[in-house]
Design an enzyme around this catalytic site. Sequence first.
Site, PDB file in Angstrom:
ATOM      1  CD  GLU A  65       5.034  11.517 -24.911  1.00 19.23           C
ATOM      2  OE1 GLU A  65       4.504  10.843 -24.002  1.00 19.23           O
ATOM      3  OE2 GLU A  65       5.969  12.289 -24.707  1.00 19.23           O
ATOM      4  CG  ASP A  77       1.986   9.185 -23.193  1.00 15.42           C
ATOM      5  OD1 ASP A  77       2.795   9.453 -22.287  1.00 15.42           O
ATOM      6  OD2 ASP A  77       1.687  10.003 -24.089  1.00 15.42           O
ATOM      7  CB  SER A 121       6.598  12.020 -21.603  1.00 16.60           C
ATOM      8  OG  SER A 121       6.435  13.123 -22.442  1.00 16.60           O
TER       9      SER A 121
END
Length: 551
Positions: free
Chosen positions: A233, A237, A432
């Site tokens: 994650e 990002d 995400s």
Amino acid sequence: MSTSKPATSAADWHLPVGAHYLGPHDPNETLNVTLVLRRKNPLAALGPSPSRSARHADFEARYGADPADMERVRAFGRQHGLQELACEPGRRTLHLSGTAQALQQAFGVQLGHYELTPGGTPYVGPAQAPVLPDPAVIAVLGLDRRPVAKPHFRIAKAKPATTYTPLQVGQLYNFPAGTDGTGQTIAIIELGGGYTQADLDTYFSGLGLATPSVTAVSVDSGSNQPGGSADAEVMLDIEVAGALAPAAKLVVYFAGNTDQGFYNAISQAAHNNSLPCTVMSISWGGPESSWSTASRNAMETALQDAATLDVTVTVAAGDDGSSDGIKGSTPHVDFPASSPSVLACGGTKLLASGSTISSEVVWNETTADEGATGGGVSTVFALPSWQSASKVPAASNGFVGRGVPDVAGDADPVTGYDVRVDGQNETVGGTSAVAPLWAALVARLNQKLGRSLGAANAALYGVASTAFHDITQGNNGSYKAAKGWDACTGLGSPNGQALLSALQATSSSPAPTPAPAPTPAPSPAPGHKHKGGSHSPPASSGKHPKGKSPT
């Protein structure tokens, strides 16, 4: 003395589904809590400010905590033997520390150890909702330490035939030429995981880019700790936002995965005057119905603060289709994506022919266990004015709620992003990826517009007919794509250059007023009530070639 637990209101409190009581918490162990206070005045739009620091000072003077409220609550803490760790009137927070026994007596709870799955990681939590000590207190965060959110990424199960670098996705979405995020700061909220500088240097070098400026900020007990599953994650990002806005500064806020950590990370990022952000990206969330009323409302005030301070908050809409991962036939939406103060980001499956989009449909790979975009209708937040013409359907209980998502982008792991995680090259999808994609686009739009979009929804809905690729095929379970807004992909995926031109044409329009704080319904919506898990606590004694530069 009665050995039964005190009665609680199902509207205000419920244990997570499957929560199992393991035993009492050590009464002598020290815990830290955050009290969130009300604003001294009802929130309204701020006028123009000569600088960001002046804007923050103006905000604190108007909308911070009332000094009299704060002093009463501080006195309450002293009365119960609680140590004051910090008092932040602008953020409306008072941070206190005390033994579990003192906290139980102060807030009328019984703290115990629980597990969500047999043999799972135990957490500390109360058997009932905390008693708020003063009308000025919105919520007490940190007594309930259950995980409130999960990251919304999906690693492809096998190497897909079609993958993209973030630069290629930006090219397909026609990100505006001559922009790179100069002068912008993107705050990235993380509730676990971490990154290594070596991975970032290797990844960006492979794209032909210099490694962007990345700063890690510790919130409460959180920190940059690579080596776990949430690293995918964090790296996704940073790598998506950094590739598409390479001149922007990235500030990554690491917090614990609790209501306290999530609130403090958002609040700290929104109010950080030394590292003021213009965009905030959040790729974590949980079903709207799984949040306690007080925690969710406190979170909403932090998101409202960000919007009023001209921060655009982009949030992943979830990766489990219209159910949001909850068993049963009733649709659910993810929070904080369902907040009317954020730009909720759904997912598509994107195919290209050269540098042109050849097909884009709703992301739904549930038959292959590769996820599907979240989306639906809130049962908590009312329909905002800027969605009034979007034909948002009523929620399953008839509530006229906020529709999710607002916008979309490539999220299907089968057409996923080439990223680097813990020394390995991976193909990753999920909504995400869409939150940092849109965060980077907003940063580039801000750069060219010479102002911050802030609460961007009204402006984006106003230009939707000319600035988006409308997605009209596919479904996410309960909802189907259709012409215009839909509960799968919102307004659609972006045409960045067209979006910039449309916003420039309307740049003289006044900024929208942030939505008022929600008034929760007195009881849970039908079909959305979570029944408490088993517990018996004792009574308390208190293939495209890689791109080389952004378009």
